[in-house]
Every structure is written in structure tokens, then in C-alpha cells.
Write a protein that holds these residues in place. Sequence first.
Motif: not given
Length: 232
Positions: A32-33, A219, A224
Motif C-alpha cells: 500500500h505504501c 490491509r 498502513n
Amino acid sequence: MQTIRIALIGDYNPTVIAHRAIPEALTLAGQHCGVAVESLWVHTTTIGRDPTLRFADVAAIWCVPASPYADTDGVLAAIRFARESGRPFLGTCGGFQHALLEYARSVLDLPTAAHAETDPEAPVPLIAPLTCGLVEQTGKVFLLEGSRLREWYGQSEVIEGYHCRYGLNPAFEAAFAGSKLQITARDTANEVRAVELQGHPFFVATLFQPERSALRGERHPIINAFVAAASH
């Protein structure tokens, strides 16, 4: 792609659900990052009382579930290092309990604060048995207005999973009033379920286990945010 190392403080046991879930949760958050996450398991007996060198090359520290730990003092030293150095820190379940314990001893002038799991006769049982055990339970959590948690989730109420029998003793909740370690989530019985350290880049601890979302391939907003903080 940037690679970051995150230290997982705890005594690894493949039969512990959270221990299997955490590396997966970090991988999902890394995707995600836009970073690669390397999980580094750190047994509590290897930390010592001065963890500065032990954690010199890690971007963040996660104190994981499954207490009692083999070396409580080592865990508390790691948490204090993260708190004082500004290293991003996440504590879940046992990590939540020990983050409260470290802060009480080091900051709130409660040097004899103890965990009833390992010291049931302690005069200052900061961490005590829950009114209702939460082993393999889920429940509603209310996120306080103005908290980072509420910002990350984008809502005020969530459902989270637990595997625990101990939490903050309500008799000592007032000791944290006015401190930088602020209560930011409660359950339907108004008991404390999460805290955040004000003025720290990322210092969050939850009694619930957000890592369990990874076992569903999902997630989690807290993880996150943790990985995002570790990558900066």
C-alpha cells in the motif's frame, strides 16, 4: 523500491495466530505504501537493558502479542527506546499492556507498577484481569474525536478482534489523565482499548489485534499508517 526493517519484539511461536499474521500484515501495508518490509523477529532475551545498538538499523518497532514474555525488562527497555528516540512504535495486545507499564514506571512515578499475569500479588496491579476475557472475541471499539485512530479509520466506530485476558486496571486509569499518553479508544463498557503518545511521530498501542485483518487478505489502516511512518 525502498526496503525498511521493522523489529518484532516478542518470543516467536508459530502456533500464535498473531505471530503468523503480522508479517503478512506488514507485507500488505508495504504494498500500500510502495515499500518492501523486512520483518526482523527479536527474542526478548536478546534485547538487554541498553537497546540502542540492537535497534540502530531498524525503521520501527512492533511489540507483538503473546505475553508473558521471556524477558519483561528487555521488552520495557525496547519500548522506552522507541518512546524516547522517536522511533515509530506499535504495540498490540501484550504490547499495549507493556507500553502502559513502561510509561507508568518511567513517566508517571509508579516504579512498582506491575502486570498481574506475572505478579498477581503486586501492590500496584496496573495491568489486571479483564472483567470479561476476550480470548478469540470481537467487539465494537469507539475511536475518540481528534485521535489519529479516528483519522486513519475515517469513522468513529469499528469492530476489532482480540485474544487477551488482561488490560488496564480501571483503578489506575486516572494516573494517565493529563499525561502525553492519551486514551483514544474505548469499548462498549467504556474500558480502555487504545492509547496514543502525543508529540511522538508514531506511538500507538491497542489491546485489540489489527494484524488479524491480514488473515482475511485485508490491509489495516493502523498498520498502513505505521509502515508509512517507518518509511519516512
